[in-house]
Enzyme design. Sequence first.
Site, PDB file in Angstrom:
ATOM      1  N   HIS A  30      -7.174  -4.671  -0.891  1.00 51.95           N
ATOM      2  CA  HIS A  30      -6.511  -5.937  -1.210  1.00 51.95           C
ATOM      3  C   HIS A  30      -7.222  -6.631  -2.364  1.00 51.95           C
ATOM      4  O   HIS A  30      -7.024  -7.823  -2.596  1.00 51.95           O
ATOM      5  CB  HIS A  30      -6.507  -6.863  -0.002  1.00 51.95           C
ATOM      6  CG  HIS A  30      -6.040  -6.194   1.246  1.00 51.95           C
ATOM      7  ND1 HIS A  30      -6.916  -5.646   2.157  1.00 51.95           N
ATOM      8  CD2 HIS A  30      -4.799  -5.962   1.705  1.00 51.95           C
ATOM      9  CE1 HIS A  30      -6.202  -5.104   3.135  1.00 51.95           C
ATOM     10  NE2 HIS A  30      -4.933  -5.283   2.891  1.00 51.95           N
ATOM     11  N   HIS A  44       0.829  -1.211   0.000  1.00 55.32           N
ATOM     12  CA  HIS A  44       0.000   0.000   0.000  1.00 55.32           C
ATOM     13  C   HIS A  44       0.866   1.265   0.000  1.00 55.32           C
ATOM     14  O   HIS A  44       0.397   2.336   0.350  1.00 55.32           O
ATOM     15  CB  HIS A  44      -0.907   0.017   1.227  1.00 55.32           C
ATOM     16  CG  HIS A  44      -1.725  -1.210   1.403  1.00 55.32           C
ATOM     17  ND1 HIS A  44      -2.639  -1.614   0.466  1.00 55.32           N
ATOM     18  CD2 HIS A  44      -1.762  -2.137   2.391  1.00 55.32           C
ATOM     19  CE1 HIS A  44      -3.222  -2.737   0.873  1.00 55.32           C
ATOM     20  NE2 HIS A  44      -2.699  -3.079   2.037  1.00 55.32           N
TER      21      HIS A  44
END
Lengths: 330, 330
Positions: A216, A57
């Site tokens: 995700h 991320h």
Amino acid sequence: MKKLINAVEDVLSESLRGFGLAHADVATVSHDPTFVARRGGPKQGKVALISGGGSGHEPMHAGFVGYGMLDAACPGEVFTSPTPDQMIAAAEAMDGDAGILWIVKNYAGDVMNFEMAAEMRGGPSATVLVQDDVAVESSLHSQGRRGVAGTIVVEKVVGAAAEQGADLATCAALGRRVAEASGSMGLALSSCTVPAAGAPTFTLGEAEIEMGVGIHGEPGRRRAALDRADALSAEMIAAVAEDRGLRHGEEVLLFVNGLGATPLMELYLMYDACARLCAERGLLIGRALVGNFCTSLEMAGVSVTLTRLDGEITRLWDAPVQTAALRWGA
Amino acid sequence: MKKLINAVEDVLSESLRGFGLAHADVATVSHDPTFVARRGGPKQGKVALISGGGSGHEPMHAGFVGYGMLDAACPGEVFTSPTPDQMIAAAEAMDGDAGILWIVKNYAGDVMNFEMAAEMRGGPSATVLVQDDVAVESSLHSQGRRGVAGTIVVEKVVGAAAEQGADLATCAALGRRVAEASGSMGLALSSCTVPAAGAPTFTLGEAEIEMGVGIHGEPGRRRAALDRADALSAEMIAAVAEDRGLRHGEEVLLFVNGLGATPLMELYLMYDACARLCAERGLLIGRALVGNFCTSLEMAGVSVTLTRLDGEITRLWDAPVQTAALRWGA
């Protein structure tokens, strides 16, 4: 799988080493256990803010370690929670004798591991759980809402308060208040590929998007046809504004976040669309942030975060910050 | 074509409007003709730095308008030179009676249009032509080498000098010196798609890269098999270091630049690999920059820039800058 890597098992360690070399002015990287800490060690009397989560991320969270934001970040393997030993080591390294504030995104693994770290280590600490994703109520890896880009707003605002001397209870209450004031929703135009998996997490048709996607690649609200930027923005802004009960005349931070592979040109175009939609609702845009801050590897897509501003939150948002990914002020 | 847009013909104007809204603290956007200018208008007695080029490379150049860097940027349509009327309007708006320094990437259209603007407008001006791409000697749109990410280093360093009061001749000479001290090379893992074209500019096999790619997808040195990050870095570092004659003991800025769709995680991994390769050559890394700064829409890939540092260039690199995309210092 087309990636700029050497070996799958070395991606995280080599990437963190590069981060440490490139940003030695603000942060240092420790290995075994792995964490990224603010340069110069703990500041006596200051609440230590520690976050973390699965990697993939970036710049979240390591890119937000530094003056005015996080004291440490614990990166797990890609899309995998870090472990308690990392969190405990980070706390030991950065404890300024004013307590630890754990900032945790609401995923089962993260919640469990941060809880375990807090219990195993003992000492004064508090947790702010961020669950800003309004897309779905529960998801693959979370009971309750997922924590996404709003986490960055929490980290910035509470980081400024901690820097100015706020105590642990004040930081925790403020963090919960900012988390509560923030809502996000995203959409994907394409999947990402986890290096260890070697294949895309999901597939989308040529003119298909995932509305409400998780960071995700978790399912969102629905598969939908790719639509005009205005229509996509309208759905996200409506979802967030209505969920957070944002009303005519209120002031907001409008944060348009790229998920990784979306050109900045499109992010600014989405910002323009979202700004118009906020205006139509009578929402005043007090502050803005546009860029790739909470990403999902090379996923193409965007998320929109709105945070209800007030004098205190705005002042703390504006306070100086010196990190790899956010940098302004004196 | 999967893009977050409304209509192809509105991409640039809507994106620039979003940019202007999000960054009103540093820049203002004018339309008809289109240019982005530093907020607050011209600074009397300061050389005005003006750059520009086709859009699709964001944040370059509009993201570098502001204190300590550019006074204005003229964005053309995607991968298309801006026109002289834009450049003249930008110069009129930002002229501080100390001359205009045009910073131009070496593409036939840009060179011609900036030249025409300088001639049509008259008045004291000078041009710094950037041609840092060591991959190929001439290309689809350029006689001589292409100008790529090294342009950002030129803009930052000369921007600082201009801010500190350097005159036009000094700024021009410094710009040429920094351009000469900089070399770049890139590689693509995937193509980009120009909105008006609607289809990828080129195609690559599943395990194929374009080594030495241009920022518009122009051919590089060769199609090659995707290799380990270390091997890819080695080819780029060797090409740049040897071309620029960088020798053992010299200090460099190492700039690892994402072309758009490459995750930051991979960019840091590439930085790590490049740093090791510099060390093996005895090059000292004095300064670092990692991120998506000179992009090619959603192209996956990376470029590496090395700039030979000296005391003056390092000091000006470190000087304060306040733009949308680069921000540090007081």
